[in-house]
Each structure stands twice: as structure tokens, then as C-alpha cells.
Design an enzyme around this catalytic site. Structure first.
Site, PDB file in Angstrom:
ATOM      1  N   ALA A  84      15.940  15.088   9.052  1.00  0.00           N
ATOM      2  CA  ALA A  84      15.172  16.266   9.209  1.00  0.00           C
ATOM      3  C   ALA A  84      15.062  16.494  11.001  1.00  0.00           C
ATOM      4  CB  ALA A  84      13.889  16.129   8.520  1.00  0.00           C
ATOM      5  N   ASP A 115       3.487   0.552   2.201  1.00  0.00           N
ATOM      6  CA  ASP A 115       2.255   0.139   1.860  1.00  0.00           C
ATOM      7  C   ASP A 115       0.927   1.181   1.709  1.00  0.00           C
ATOM      8  OD1 ASP A 115       3.277  -2.256   2.436  1.00  0.00           O
ATOM      9  OD2 ASP A 115       2.417  -2.441   4.460  1.00  0.00           O
TER      10      ASP A 115
HETATM   11  O1  F6P Z   1       4.735  -3.151   5.690  1.00  0.00           O
HETATM   12  C1  F6P Z   1       5.948  -3.360   4.853  1.00  0.00           C
HETATM   13  C2  F6P Z   1       5.991  -4.613   4.136  1.00  0.00           C
HETATM   14  O2  F6P Z   1       7.078  -4.622   3.410  1.00  0.00           O
HETATM   15  C3  F6P Z   1       4.473  -5.307   3.602  1.00  0.00           C
HETATM   16  O3  F6P Z   1       4.496  -4.812   2.277  1.00  0.00           O
HETATM   17  C4  F6P Z   1       4.803  -6.786   3.822  1.00  0.00           C
HETATM   18  O4  F6P Z   1       3.808  -7.381   3.942  1.00  0.00           O
HETATM   19  C5  F6P Z   1       5.825  -7.097   5.038  1.00  0.00           C
HETATM   20  O5  F6P Z   1       6.297  -5.551   5.333  1.00  0.00           O
HETATM   21  C6  F6P Z   1       7.017  -7.722   4.884  1.00  0.00           C
HETATM   22  O6  F6P Z   1       7.609  -7.938   6.171  1.00  0.00           O
HETATM   23  P1  F6P Z   1       8.961  -8.729   6.658  1.00  0.00           P
HETATM   24  O7  F6P Z   1      10.058  -7.949   5.998  1.00  0.00           O
HETATM   25  O8  F6P Z   1       8.812  -8.722   7.995  1.00  0.00           O
HETATM   26  O9  F6P Z   1       8.744  -9.984   5.820  1.00  0.00           O
END
Ligand code: F6P
Length: 360
Positions: A23, A134
Site C-alpha cells: 500500500a 502481540d
Molecule cells: O513481538 C513479537 C514476538 O513474536 C513476541 O510475541 C515474542 O515474544 C518475540 O517476538 C519473539 O522474538 P524472536 O523472534 O526474536 O525470538
């Protein structure tokens, strides 16, 4: 001279990021910008890893998961020296408009990059687009990726429920969300879970173990063959740690319930974006670029149907989108995570009550 606009995706990828990039490119091109993609988030800014983007590069991206631009967590960007270097790279490439698509950390970076006390005389207008599975970003009803993540979790829980029922077992399913329990809360309702555990309820581990054990005893009394317990990642005990404590409590009460753990992990972040994520991402991308073209700087385009966040203005491009100052977004995000905002308290109360009523 044509205006120039950079776009990057940063932090944890989220389904729908590509729809937002698409977009930005389509609307930016239409409004007379040359659009440049930055590869690998803020790291790509430091490395001047730029790629020209036109409509043909993005037109088929609406259905793709992940991010075509790549993403990274970039510690150097947390320093003033790092951000000064990034601003120099942007100035060298004559890029004075930037769209940042990402979560809390990414929007914090966007705010710092454009802060008047740091950028001095440099002309740099930044707009943020909230993207994080999240749903922990303040002043937006939804962030890009949340809807797809919820669908992925519900589908996984449905599958787990089949095997749980076949074997008469209780499953503890841990879902991502960092410190925010929204994904656990919402999917516990949608998946018909028996118990939901999230950090925002502010309960001790002992209380949580007691609630799970009581629920399992209750289900046994009612002759239910399976149990589904959804646990948010942010709860202060690991899924395996919780299982050990629940097993011990069950043994103490002479309840023979077999428990298992499934940590969904990064599966929740992948996959094709849902229709809702495609729609929200596209509309936020549109609103963000129009905001920059209209002279806004340092705002986030937020998904705000029917409710204008305090101090925000409606997007001139879309009646469902608001433009919120990045300072205010970051302050509200902190309140959301600290369970100090009305939205966070509402979430904690409503889903806790639902848990008791629906035997969730
Ligand atoms: O912020 C998104 C997220 O997927 C969270 O839910 C999770 O705690 C974190 O990132 C995991 O991060 P990484 O992919 O760096 O392990």
C-alpha cells in the site's frame, strides 16, 4: 525534484506487513513519491541497503506472509551515534520521508529518529504503522498480524482438542505475545478453552496452579474428556514449569489427569495474512502515506473504528484511521503493558470474568 519516501519493516515480522508495504508503494507512487525499500529494518538504514520499489515489485505481495523487505533487531540503533548515522544515510540518499512498519521497539526507533532534539535542521518526516502479533501497541484497536495470529492459534487449538479428547488429556498451550496477554485472552474465547492464564491478571503462580487444578477437577466431575489451558508467554512461569506444578497438585488431590504441553512459538507469526489483516494493513498504509503527503510528521496511523484516541486527529484519507502523535503512542503502550490504561484494565477484567462464566 520528485519527493522521496523510504519504507522499512522492523522487529518481529507479522502477517500483513507485505500488504502494508504494498500500500505504501502504490499510494506513494500515486502521490508522486519515488519509493525506496530499506532491507533488514534499521540495520539496513545503517548499511544504506536500499532498493527502488515500484508497483510491479509489490502488486502480488498482498497474500504473502513474513516481510519481503526482511527485518532485524538492531542494537546499534538504540544509540544516538547509530541514529545519527542512519539520518546521514537517509540524507545522502535524499530520503526525507520514512514509513516504519513494526511494533513497540520499532516505533520507539521511529520517534527517536525524528525527535527535534536529535535531528536538528534535517527535514525528516516519519510515519509509523503498528504491526505486531502481540497487540501491545497503544491507541490502536488492532495491529497488523494480530488477526492472522489468532486464526493460527485457534486452528492449532482445534487440532489439539481432537487429540486431547481422544486420549482424555489436559493440554497446556503456550502462545506468543511477549508481555501482553491479548492473544491468549482472545483465542481462549474463540477456541473454547477451559482456562486462560495471562500476566495482566496479576496472580501468583500458586493461584494459577490452584485455578488450573480446580478447573481440571471440575471437568472430571462433569465427565469432560479433554481440557485446554491457554497460557500467555508473559506469565511468570514456563509451560513446562506450570505442568510440573499442576501435576504435583493433581497428585496431592489424587486426581488422575494426564497433562501435556504444546508451545506454539513462531508458528503463530507465520502464514498468509487473513482478509482482515490485508484490509487493515492496506488502509493503514494508505493513511500513513497520505498523512506524510499532507505534512504530518512523527505520527502513527492507527486502526480506530468509532473511537478517536485522545489528542489524535482523523485521517483525511480514511474514516476508520486516526493519526496519533508517536510520543502519545509510546506513552500509551507503556501504560498498556503496565496494566495502567483503561484498555489494559478492561482486557484483564473482562477476560478474567469470561473465564469464570464460560468455563473457559
Ligand atoms: O513481538 C513479537 C514476538 O513474536 C513476541 O510475541 C515474542 O515474544 C518475540 O517476538 C519473539 O522474538 P524472536 O523472534 O526474536 O525470538
Amino acid at each position: 525534484m520528485r519527493k522521496r519516501l523510504a519504507v522499512l519493516t522492523s522487529g518481529g515480522d507479522a502477517p500483513g506487513m507485505n500488504a502494508a508495504v504494498r500500500a505504501v508503494v502504490l499510494v506513494g507512487t500515486e502521490l508522486g513519491f519515488d519509493v525506496v525499500g530499506v532491507r533488514s529494518g534499521y540495520q539496513g538504514l545503517l548499511d544504506a541497503d536500499f532498493v527502488d520499489l515500484g508497483p510491479a515489485d509489490v502488486i502480488d505481495q498482498i497474500r504473502q506472509g513474513g516481510t519481503m523487505l526482511g527485518s532485524a533487531r538492531c542494537p546499534a540503533f538504540l544509540t544516538r551515534a547509530g541514529r545519527d548515522a542512519a539520518r546521514r544515510r537517509l540524507a545522502d540518499a535524499r530520503l526525507d520521508h520514512l514509513v516504519v512498519i513494526g511494533g513497540n521497539g520499532s516505533l520507539t526507533g521511529a520517534r527517536a529518529l525524528t525527535a527535534p532534539e536529535e535531528r536538528g535542521e534535517q527535514q525528516l518526516a516519519v510515519a509509523g504503522i503498528p504491526a505486531s502479533i502481540d497487540n501491545d501497541i497503544g491507541h490502536t484497536r488492532l495491529a497488523i498480524g494480530v488477526d492472522t495470529a489468532m486464526n493460527t492459534i485457534v486452528e492449532a487449538c482445534d487440532k489439539i482438542a481432537d487429540t486431547a479428547a481422544a486420549h482424555d488429556r489436559a493440554f497446556i498451550v503456550e502462545v506468543m505475545g511477549r508481555d501482553c496477554g491479548y492473544l491468549a485472552m482472545a483465542t481462549s474465547v474463540a477456541a473454547g478453552a477451559d482456562v486462560v492464564l495471562f500476566r495482566e491478571a496479576g496472580k501468583t503462580v500458586e493461584t494459577l496452579v490452584g485455578e488450573v487444578t480446580d478447573a481440571l477437577a471440575d471437568l472430571r466431575r462433569k465427565g469432560r474428556r479433554r481440557a485446554l489451558i491457554i497460557k500467555a508467554e508473559g506469565v511468570q512461569v514456563s509451560a513446562e514449569g506450570l505442568k510440573a506444578k499442576v501435576d504435583a497438585a493433581l497428585a496431592e488431590r489424587a486426581l488422575a489427569v494426564e497433562t501435556r504441553v504444546t508451545v506454539l512459538g513462531h508458528i503463530v507469526r507465520g502464514g498468509r495474512p487473513s482478509a482482515t489483516d490485508r484490509l487493515v494493513a492496506t488502509r493503514l498504509g494508505h493513511a500513513a502515506v497520505r498523512a506524510l503527503a499532507d505534512g504530518h510528521r512523527g505520527v502513527m496511523a492507527s486502526w480506530s473504528p468509532g473511537r478517536l484516541p485522545e489528542g489524535a486527529s482523523w485521517s483525511a484519507a480514511d474514516p476508520r484511521c486516526a493519526l496519533v502523535d508517536l510520543d502519545e503512542v509510546l506513552a500509551e503502550t507503556a501504560r498498556l503493558i503496565d496494566v495502567e490504561s483503561p484498555e489494559a484494565r478492561w482486557r484483564a477484567q473482562v477476560f478474567d470474568q469470561m473465564g469464570h462464566v464460560l468455563r473457559l
